[in-house]
Design an enzyme around this catalytic site. Structure first.
Site, short mmCIF file in Angstrom:
data_model
loop_
_atom_site.label_atom_id
_atom_site.label_comp_id
_atom_site.label_asym_id
_atom_site.label_seq_id
_atom_site.Cartn_x
_atom_site.Cartn_y
_atom_site.Cartn_z
N GLU A 43 29.62 30.25 20.58
CA GLU A 43 30.91 30.81 20.16
C GLU A 43 31.05 32.27 20.61
O GLU A 43 32.09 32.66 21.12
CB GLU A 43 31.06 30.75 18.63
CG GLU A 43 31.01 29.37 18.00
CD GLU A 43 32.16 28.46 18.42
OE1 GLU A 43 33.11 28.93 19.08
OE2 GLU A 43 32.09 27.27 18.11
N ASN B 15 33.71 33.71 23.39
CA ASN B 15 34.68 34.78 23.08
C ASN B 15 34.67 35.84 24.18
O ASN B 15 35.73 36.32 24.59
CB ASN B 15 34.34 35.43 21.74
CG ASN B 15 34.93 34.66 20.57
OD1 ASN B 15 35.73 33.74 20.76
ND2 ASN B 15 34.54 35.03 19.37
N ARG C 221 42.16 26.42 22.63
CA ARG C 221 41.21 27.02 21.71
C ARG C 221 41.59 26.66 20.29
O ARG C 221 42.77 26.54 19.97
CB ARG C 221 41.17 28.55 21.87
CG ARG C 221 40.97 29.03 23.30
CD ARG C 221 39.65 28.59 23.90
NE ARG C 221 38.56 28.81 22.97
CZ ARG C 221 37.46 28.05 22.97
NH1 ARG C 221 37.33 27.07 23.80
NH2 ARG C 221 36.51 28.31 22.11
#
Lengths: 101, 145
Positions: free
Chosen positions: B48, B52, B106
């Site tokens: 994650e 990002n 997303r």
């Protein structure tokens, strides 16, 4: 990431194998986009038994497929979800949206 | 507390490196003899954080991502992921579930997943300068299991 899409009579079987992250998700979504709404069967099964890993990218992939199937009044069933993936999907409350078996 | 072991990795923000980064972190964390479940949590959180950086910190350029992992004597695994990208104007907002600036591809669940899969998560960001995400995960010693 391997994406397999099979049509069996009135059912669509989608299998995802490997690791599903943002890198892989773009390819998976392209596959889904190619599914024609007119010929999409009402029953769809997503087999995740060979999914070795997923992160939140998988949530968007599942929601995307669920939306496509719901749009034509169909239903999505998710089978064989491994523990790691289920933990990710549970963090997003996906069990409230679609059926896991 | 002084770390008993440490690793540093720098790599470009290409999406193929998401899998590379989480595999490296998992291989390093294996020294703490984690369960498959704990290892899965670490891989997910790293994935994650790195995603990002790739999607949000460097939207139109390939930038540099730094991953530092540390192991402490009390069985704690700590990871720091930093970039020198665009930064997050409102960290609190970015951490809210379902909030995303990444479009329909997303889910907006990245920070929520990082929070629920780790023991402590801190996010420091400065618009125009970059973002640093740090999380800790305690790995239970075998006798406690």
């Amino acid at each position: 990431m391997d994406v397999k899409i099979e049509r069996k009579d009135s059912e669509l079987l989608v299998s995802l194998a490997g690791e599903l992250d943002q890198h892989a998700a773009r390819g998976v979504m392209l596959h889904f986009r190619e599914l024609e709404a007119q010929t999409l069967p009402e029953r769809c099964t997503l087999d995740l038994s060979s999914l070795r890993f997923t992160d939140s990218s998988g949530i968007a992939v599942l929601l995307g497929l669920h939306r496509r199937v719901s749009d034509i009044g169909g239903s999505l069933r998710v089978v064989g979800t491994p523990q790691q993936a289920m933990k990710v999907f549970d963090a997003a409350g996906l069990r409230r949206v679609m059926k896991f078996e | 507390m002084k770390a008993v072991n440490e690793m540093n990795l720098t790599f470009p923000s290409r999406s193929i490196n998401e899998g590379f980064a989480r595999s490296v972190a998992a291989a390093f964390a294996a020294q703490l003899d984690p369960t498959l479940d704990e290892l899965g949590d670490i891989k997910t959180a790293i994935s994650e954080a790195v995603t990002n950086c790739i999607v949000h910190a460097y939207p139109d350029v390939i930038g540099s991502i730094k991953l530092r992992c540390r192991i402490y004597p009390d069985g704690r695994f700590e990871a720091t992921i930093s970039d020198r990208g665009v930064g997050i104007p409102d960290v609190e907002k970015a951490r809210e579930p379902m909030f995303s600036t990444g479009g329909p591809e997303r889910s907006g669940m990245g920070f929520t997943i990082m929070e629920s899969f780790t023991d402590k998560l801190t996010v420091r960001s400065c618009p125009g300068k970059g973002t640093t995400v740090r999380f800790a995960k305690r790995i239970a010693v075998r006798a406690e299991r």
